[in-house]
Design a protein around this motif. Structure first.
Motif, PDB file in Angstrom:
ATOM      1  N   CYS A  12       0.851  -1.190   0.000  1.00  0.00           N
ATOM      2  CA  CYS A  12       0.000   0.000   0.000  1.00  0.00           C
ATOM      3  C   CYS A  12       0.890   1.246   0.000  1.00  0.00           C
ATOM      4  CB  CYS A  12      -0.891  -0.015   1.249  1.00  0.00           C
ATOM      5  SG  CYS A  12      -1.773   1.537   1.493  1.00  0.00           S
ATOM      6  N   CYS A  15       0.172   3.241   3.711  1.00  0.00           N
ATOM      7  CA  CYS A  15       0.660   2.719   5.003  1.00  0.00           C
ATOM      8  C   CYS A  15       1.868   1.793   4.841  1.00  0.00           C
ATOM      9  CB  CYS A  15      -0.463   2.004   5.743  1.00  0.00           C
ATOM     10  SG  CYS A  15      -0.943   0.432   4.996  1.00  0.00           S
ATOM     11  N   CYS A  55      -7.153  -0.857   0.718  1.00  0.00           N
ATOM     12  CA  CYS A  55      -6.156  -1.411   1.645  1.00  0.00           C
ATOM     13  C   CYS A  55      -6.872  -1.776   2.943  1.00  0.00           C
ATOM     14  CB  CYS A  55      -5.035  -0.414   1.910  1.00  0.00           C
ATOM     15  SG  CYS A  55      -3.933  -0.975   3.234  1.00  0.00           S
ATOM     16  N   CYS A  58      -5.391   0.340   6.160  1.00  0.00           N
ATOM     17  CA  CYS A  58      -5.519   1.779   6.424  1.00  0.00           C
ATOM     18  C   CYS A  58      -6.743   2.433   5.794  1.00  0.00           C
ATOM     19  CB  CYS A  58      -4.250   2.513   5.985  1.00  0.00           C
ATOM     20  SG  CYS A  58      -4.058   2.625   4.200  1.00  0.00           S
TER      21      CYS A  58
HETATM   22 ZN   LIG Z   1      -2.718   0.911   3.528  1.00  0.00          ZN
END
Ligand SMILES: [Zn+2]
Length: 224
Positions: A12, A15, A55, A58
Motif C-alpha cells: 500500500c 501505510c 487497503c 488503512c
Molecule cells: Zn494501507
C-alpha cells in the motif's frame, strides 16, 4: 472463489503494509452489450466490480490503475482522516454488487479528501451509477447527477484530453446524463453543440451516437 479470479499481494502506498487484492483473469469477461452512457454488460464476471483496491490496513482506496499515484501530502491526508478511524477490513475475494458499491464509495470518499478534479470524480460516480443500475436501485439517479457535475467541471476547467477522456466524449456525456436525469432542454443544447462541432467529426462513431441520442431527447420532449 470463481475460477476467473485470482489474488495477489501488493504494497500500500499510504501505510506501506502489504495486502491482498483480487483481480480478474484476462479474457474471462465477454462483452455482451453497452448502454448509451457506456455502461457495459458482460457475460460472466463483471470486471468493474474489481476496479477499486481497498487497503485492509488503512482504508486507502482508489481505482487499480491509479492506486500508486498518490503524493506524500495526499497520503498524510488519508492517514489523518481515514486510517485513524479505520477498522481492519478486507475487500479481497469474490465481490457482490453491494461490496463493489462500497469499495467505489470508499474510493470516492478518498478522492473527495484529496480534492480530486471533476474528471476523476466523474469517472468514479458514473461507475457507482452503473452499479446501482445493475441493482435496479433509484440511487443511480443521484450518482448520474454527481457524475454530470464532474463532467461539467472538467469541461469548464480541464485541458483535454484528460487521460482517456477527450473533449467530445465529455460533451457527449454532459448531453447524455442531462437526458437521463430529465434535463431535456440542457441535453438538446449539449448534443447540438457536439453535433455542430466541425472538429468532433474526426470521431464519426461518437457523432452517430450523439445524433441518435439527440433524436431520443426530441422524442422524450414530444411525449411530454
Ligand atoms: Zn494501507
Amino acid at each position: 472463489m470463481d475460477s476467473s479470479l485470482y489474488n495477489t499481494s501488493i504494497p500500500c502506498p499510504v501505510c506501506s503494509k502489504k495486502f491482498e487484492v483480487t483481480k480478474v483473469k484476462a479474457k474471462s469477461s465477454k462483452l455482451h452489450s453497452r448502454d448509451s452512457d457506456f455502461c457495459v454488460y458482460y457475460e460472466g464476471i463483471n470486471p468493474i466490480y474489481y476496479e477499486v483496491y481497498v487497503c485492509e490496513n488503512c482504508g486507502y482506496a482508489a481505482q487499480a490503475d491509479k492506486f500508486d499515484s498518490i503524493s506524500s501530502n495526499e497520503a498524510s491526508i488519508i492517514l489523518k482522516n481515514i486510517s485513524s478511524r479505520w477498522t481492519k477490513r478486507s475487500f479481497s475475494g469474490e465481490r457482490t454488487l453491494d461490496t463493489a458499491i462500497e469499495a467505489f464509495k470508499l474510493a470516492l470518499y478518498n478522492m473527495h479528501l484529496r480534492k480530486a478534479k471533476g474528471s476523476e470524480l466523474a469517472k468514479i460516480c458514473i461507475r457507482i451509477a452503473w452499479l446501482f443500475r445493475l441493482k435496479n436501485d433509484e440511487k443511480e439517479m443521484d450518482f448520474l447527477k454527481f457524475a454530470l457535475k464532474g463532467y461539467s467541471e472538467a469541461y469548464e476547467r480541464e485541458n483535454f484530453p484528460v487521460e482517456k477522456l477527450d473533449e467530445f466524449t465529455c460533451l457527449y456525456m454532459i448531453g447524455e446524463l442531462n437526458r437521463r436525469i430529465g434535463n431535456l432542454d440542457e441535453s438538446v443544447k449539449w448534443f447540438s453543440r457536439l453535433i455542430g462541432s466541425p472538429e468532433a467529426r474526426k470521431n464519426p462513431k461518437l457523432i452517430d451516437m450523439a445524433r441518435e441520442q439527440f433524436q431520443a431527447v426530441k422524442e422524450q420532449m414530444a411525449q411530454m
